[in-house]
Design a protein around this motif. Sequence first.
Motif, mmCIF file in Angstrom:
data_model
loop_
_atom_site.group_PDB
_atom_site.id
_atom_site.type_symbol
_atom_site.label_atom_id
_atom_site.label_comp_id
_atom_site.label_asym_id
_atom_site.label_seq_id
_atom_site.Cartn_x
_atom_site.Cartn_y
_atom_site.Cartn_z
ATOM 1 N N SER A 297 32.849 48.279 -66.633
ATOM 2 C CA SER A 297 33.196 49.229 -65.575
ATOM 3 C C SER A 297 33.432 48.489 -64.264
ATOM 4 O O SER A 297 34.144 48.980 -63.395
ATOM 5 N N ALA A 298 32.839 47.309 -64.102
ATOM 6 C CA ALA A 298 33.096 46.520 -62.903
ATOM 7 C C ALA A 298 34.262 45.566 -63.108
ATOM 8 O O ALA A 298 35.135 45.448 -62.268
ATOM 9 N N LEU A 299 34.261 44.896 -64.246
ATOM 10 C CA LEU A 299 35.307 43.909 -64.521
ATOM 11 C C LEU A 299 35.752 44.121 -65.960
ATOM 12 O O LEU A 299 34.974 43.910 -66.876
ATOM 13 N N PRO A 300 36.985 44.560 -66.172
ATOM 14 C CA PRO A 300 37.421 44.853 -67.540
ATOM 15 C C PRO A 300 37.293 43.632 -68.433
ATOM 16 O O PRO A 300 37.468 42.508 -67.969
ATOM 17 N N TYR A 301 36.985 43.865 -69.689
ATOM 18 C CA TYR A 301 36.777 42.764 -70.617
ATOM 19 C C TYR A 301 38.023 41.912 -70.773
ATOM 20 O O TYR A 301 37.947 40.724 -71.030
ATOM 21 N N GLU A 302 39.195 42.536 -70.615
ATOM 22 C CA GLU A 302 40.413 41.759 -70.866
ATOM 23 C C GLU A 302 40.674 40.731 -69.772
ATOM 24 O O GLU A 302 41.499 39.849 -69.931
ATOM 25 N N ARG A 303 39.966 40.853 -68.633
ATOM 26 C CA ARG A 303 40.127 39.815 -67.612
ATOM 27 C C ARG A 303 39.397 38.579 -68.112
ATOM 28 O O ARG A 303 38.221 38.624 -68.411
ATOM 29 N N HIS A 304 40.118 37.477 -68.184
ATOM 30 C CA HIS A 304 39.493 36.322 -68.814
ATOM 31 C C HIS A 304 38.492 35.629 -67.897
ATOM 32 O O HIS A 304 37.857 34.675 -68.297
ATOM 33 N N GLU A 305 38.361 36.108 -66.638
ATOM 34 C CA GLU A 305 37.357 35.517 -65.754
ATOM 35 C C GLU A 305 35.971 35.628 -66.381
ATOM 36 O O GLU A 305 35.139 34.743 -66.255
ATOM 37 N N CYS A 306 35.746 36.777 -67.052
ATOM 38 C CA CYS A 306 34.385 37.035 -67.492
ATOM 39 C C CYS A 306 34.078 36.316 -68.800
ATOM 40 O O CYS A 306 32.987 36.439 -69.340
ATOM 41 N N ALA A 307 35.050 35.575 -69.306
ATOM 42 C CA ALA A 307 34.798 34.856 -70.553
ATOM 43 C C ALA A 307 33.921 33.636 -70.313
ATOM 44 O O ALA A 307 33.271 33.141 -71.214
ATOM 45 N N SER A 308 33.902 33.143 -69.089
ATOM 46 C CA SER A 308 33.150 31.929 -68.795
ATOM 47 C C SER A 308 31.650 32.212 -68.789
ATOM 48 O O SER A 308 31.205 33.303 -68.445
ATOM 49 N N ASP A 309 30.890 31.185 -69.173
ATOM 50 C CA ASP A 309 29.432 31.318 -69.146
ATOM 51 C C ASP A 309 28.912 31.362 -67.723
ATOM 52 O O ASP A 309 27.791 31.782 -67.472
ATOM 53 N N ASN A 310 29.732 30.881 -66.810
ATOM 54 C CA ASN A 310 29.309 30.782 -65.432
ATOM 55 C C ASN A 310 29.273 32.132 -64.721
ATOM 56 O O ASN A 310 28.777 32.233 -63.615
ATOM 57 N N VAL A 311 29.855 33.131 -65.350
ATOM 58 C CA VAL A 311 30.031 34.396 -64.643
ATOM 59 C C VAL A 311 29.038 35.429 -65.139
ATOM 60 O O VAL A 311 28.916 35.650 -66.343
ATOM 61 N N HIS A 312 28.337 36.044 -64.224
ATOM 62 C CA HIS A 312 27.510 37.199 -64.543
ATOM 63 C C HIS A 312 28.183 38.416 -63.926
ATOM 64 O O HIS A 312 28.626 38.352 -62.788
ATOM 65 N N VAL A 313 28.254 39.470 -64.677
ATOM 66 C CA VAL A 313 28.812 40.700 -64.131
ATOM 67 C C VAL A 313 27.763 41.789 -64.268
ATOM 68 O O VAL A 313 27.216 41.992 -65.357
ATOM 69 N N TYR A 314 27.462 42.453 -63.187
ATOM 70 C CA TYR A 314 26.454 43.510 -63.220
ATOM 71 C C TYR A 314 27.081 44.839 -62.863
ATOM 72 O O TYR A 314 27.925 44.919 -61.968
ATOM 73 N N ALA A 315 26.653 45.856 -63.528
ATOM 74 C CA ALA A 315 27.065 47.207 -63.150
ATOM 75 C C ALA A 315 25.850 48.111 -63.268
ATOM 76 O O ALA A 315 25.639 48.741 -64.296
ATOM 77 N N PRO A 316 24.991 48.152 -62.248
ATOM 78 C CA PRO A 316 23.796 48.996 -62.328
ATOM 79 C C PRO A 316 24.174 50.470 -62.342
ATOM 80 O O PRO A 316 25.241 50.853 -61.879
ATOM 81 N N MET A 317 23.285 51.269 -62.893
ATOM 82 C CA MET A 317 23.576 52.706 -62.983
ATOM 83 C C MET A 317 23.002 53.480 -61.805
ATOM 84 O O MET A 317 23.528 54.521 -61.441
ATOM 85 N N TYR A 318 21.919 52.988 -61.232
ATOM 86 C CA TYR A 318 21.256 53.788 -60.215
ATOM 87 C C TYR A 318 21.119 53.011 -58.916
ATOM 88 O O TYR A 318 21.212 51.782 -58.882
ATOM 89 N N ASP A 319 20.891 53.746 -57.902
ATOM 90 C CA ASP A 319 20.695 53.150 -56.594
ATOM 91 C C ASP A 319 19.576 53.906 -55.900
ATOM 92 O O ASP A 319 19.259 55.048 -56.253
ATOM 93 N N PHE A 320 18.989 53.281 -54.937
ATOM 94 C CA PHE A 320 17.799 53.822 -54.297
ATOM 95 C C PHE A 320 18.089 54.043 -52.822
ATOM 96 O O PHE A 320 18.697 53.187 -52.171
ATOM 97 N N ALA A 321 17.693 55.180 -52.304
ATOM 98 C CA ALA A 321 17.818 55.414 -50.861
ATOM 99 C C ALA A 321 16.438 55.729 -50.313
ATOM 100 O O ALA A 321 15.772 56.637 -50.822
#
Lengths: 356, 585
Positions: A297-321
């Motif tokens: 949802s943050a970075l589509p799988y087809e983008r090859h940027e995320c194929a590298s081990d160096n990249v972490h992609v996070y998409a948290p579900m909740y936020d706190f106020a």
Amino acid sequence: MSPSKGSGKDLDDKFIDLIGKFVSDIKNGKLRGSNNIALSMVTLLETIISDSQNATAYELCTAVRAAGRRVAAALPHELVASNVTRRILRAVRDENRAHANQVNQTVEGSGESLQRLVLAAGARRATLGAAQHDLREPLRDHIAELRGELESSVSSVCGQAKEHVHGDEVILTYGASALAEKFLRAAPRTYKLILAEGPETAESHAMAHRLSTAGISVTVVSSASIYAVMSRVNKVVISVSAALGGGAVLAAAGLSAVTQAARHYSVPVLALAPLYKLCPVHATDASYFNALAPPHSALPYERHECASDNVHVYAPMYDFAPPDHITLFITNLGGSSPSYMYRLLSELYDPNDYNL
Amino acid sequence: MSSTDNKSREDVMAARQAKKLAKQKGKEAAPEQVQIPAEAQVKPATPVQQEKPSKPEPKVNSLKSKDEVDKAVLKEEKVIVADKSKDDIKAERAAKKAAKQAKKKGATEGGDAPQDKPQVAAAAPANENMTVKDVVETLRDIAIVAKEIQGVTDKVIDLGAKKAEDSSKSKAELKAERRAKQEAQRAAKQAAQEKVVAKPKAEAKAAPEKDATSVKVEKAVKPKSTEKPKVKSQGSHRVNWFQHLYKEHDKESLKTIAINSNLHPAIIKLGVQLASRVVSGSNARCIALLDALKKMVRDYTLPAKTEFARGLEAHLASSLDFLWAMRQPSASQTNAVKFFRYHLTQLPNNVDEFDAKKTLQEEIDRYIREQIDMAGEAISIAVRNKISNGDNILTYGCSSLIERILLDAWAAGLQFRTVVVGSRVQPAAQHMLRRLVARGLPCTYIDITALGFVMNTVSKVVLGAGALLVNGSVLGSAGSAQLALAARARNVPVLVACETHKFCDRVQTDAFVYNEIGDPDDLIDKNDENSPLKDWRTNPNLTPLNLTYDVTPPSLVTAVVTELAILPCTSAPVVLRFKLSEYGV
């Protein structure tokens, strides 16, 4: 946590099957929306109560708590189910106390006084007493009352829309939520709505489309330009996933940016929180309760940027106020300030049930 | 358009010749009685054509009248009347006058339709005294013209449709236009079929064909009439606060590029690149502009008896007008142009053309080297000193300067992690991520909605800037202010990296005064075929708003890193005054 026996031990197999069905319904998406989940949880617990072998207070409490614990373990994000469990536990306790009072005619404490809250630190069992009445009959009324409250909570929250939204105001809402949508529909249609798209864009856009066809003038902005438009906003209306005991709020990811911007511009933030979303949890950030959505949802799988081990992609579900970002909670009992939420907690739940 | 002009002119000429022929014949033997009613009937048909879309009745009218004309033509061949009465001559004159008036009316209408109308009107009276051959010939001409017109109408309709897409309109207008379009297409089809049938046959059959063409002419007028109100009602779908920022959309401006202007090709290329956002980012835009200016200077030929500076200045002004119409200038571009103008005015009066060009090109090269390249290096070193091992550096969007800083720091052996924050609407951050990852930097990518999730682990926020305003506000891409706010909430230092050539003497306190409205369609999810927003143009209540910039107040920025020093934002006026004295920027 005194009666921490294994949860399976307290429940019949047929109940376990029922719980399994309830959990799978939610996981498969057959059951959606916190209100629906709350209602079916009530139904589930009602079946458990009415089919129990022994209907003494202690037995019922154990069964209900075991069911609640099971559901909470399977669905850690559906806080609503645990809240409903707590409400029913509270009903069992109240009923038991009423019976005890009838028998003994000795009033040991009048209702939910502060004194009783302080003194009620004893074991759970102590408050249940030794009375061996059949509580099923009186509990039926309690459960019907609770169900009525759940069914009417959305409409009673939305009924307050007219008190908060006036003509020609600019209202900002964040993300998609059935409750916020109903609230905004219930308000007089002369206001202007800015809808900042949340992490689930398709649903936000669908909500914008529905509201605009209902005659509300809707401006859709991306989640990046919330700060830019905030200076023109009169009120922020958000729907929360959970209202925490201290007056803080858990909601969809990205909410903190909205409330921070609102605070920066001193824009009032109205949090729509029907009472079944009130959790006896005191947290200071979202790390207590968060989950990661699939990263595409943050970075589509087809983008090859995320194929590298160096990249972490996070998409948290909740936020706190934090509580100071919220101006007002709109519950089905009316508006209440964040600092008053702890009091609502003790009115709804028994302190002994804060931990299921 | 010009081709149709020619065509219609030719046809008008043909029609005139036909008229002449008819006159000559009329002198020999003129059964003028018939002509009068025919003219009278044709005339009412032409004003009807100019009317707006209420067609069915006019069509019938014109049908009748043309039929009668043809009958008359047939009759007239049989009947030979010897003498010409006075009445007849008068009638003829009146008819001619009427035809002229009709022509004039058409001319005042404007657009491409009028050129065809008089032609029809002229052709009609010409029929009377012609032989079958003549009539067939003129009709053929008309048919050819009709084809051309059809082509033009289609184009006009297409254009109209595209405009309709881009500009906003009410439902009713859209409906009306669609109806008009459908009818036009239907009529065109019918006409085409009739033509196919009618062509080989004799002149009697040609009459309906002519009707078809006249109907088509009528159709050609229609899109015009529906377009007019559209222009007025563009107010909807525009957010009130941003009315002043909306302009003709990029797609439109690309269409209006003049092909035969005397702009340098490099300038036109840059214009297209700017409008289509191929060149974006303030540094890239500045360098691209200077490069184009350099080419322009190199190829500039001085007109005779003109001072070099004056001549080039005029040329420069027209080029810049063109460029700024494609996209509003960024602060870096404005400064670069100021710099160029300053050096242009510094040229001595009697300077040799060759020397002047050489000086200017050298100055441009110096500007790129000193203001952009070396400044970037200085900033990179300054920021590198602020990064320590184990840091988590958060950055937003795509900035060439930030990329350079991070890559240099990594190459210098610092161990840190980069958190790249992007937003769904601007894919630039993903490009940034790709470039960083390609050089082996450990990266984390998050959407801007996940900011609260990572901010407690971040040790520094480094942001690029579009411009630094003189009141200390930072003009950055939309979302950077939100980032700065989230950092402030966690007390994370925010460094803004900004070369001094992006300092700007404008003052701005919010994102409303100056901004750019991006393509609203970018908000719509491209992966979703039936996105609920896709038909927002037909929904007057729904307005997607895609802002490009965002203004971060100085209170949220810890420091600005420039090539001169690391400064607080509020030192912007000092830097500007310093630069003014040194570079004339």
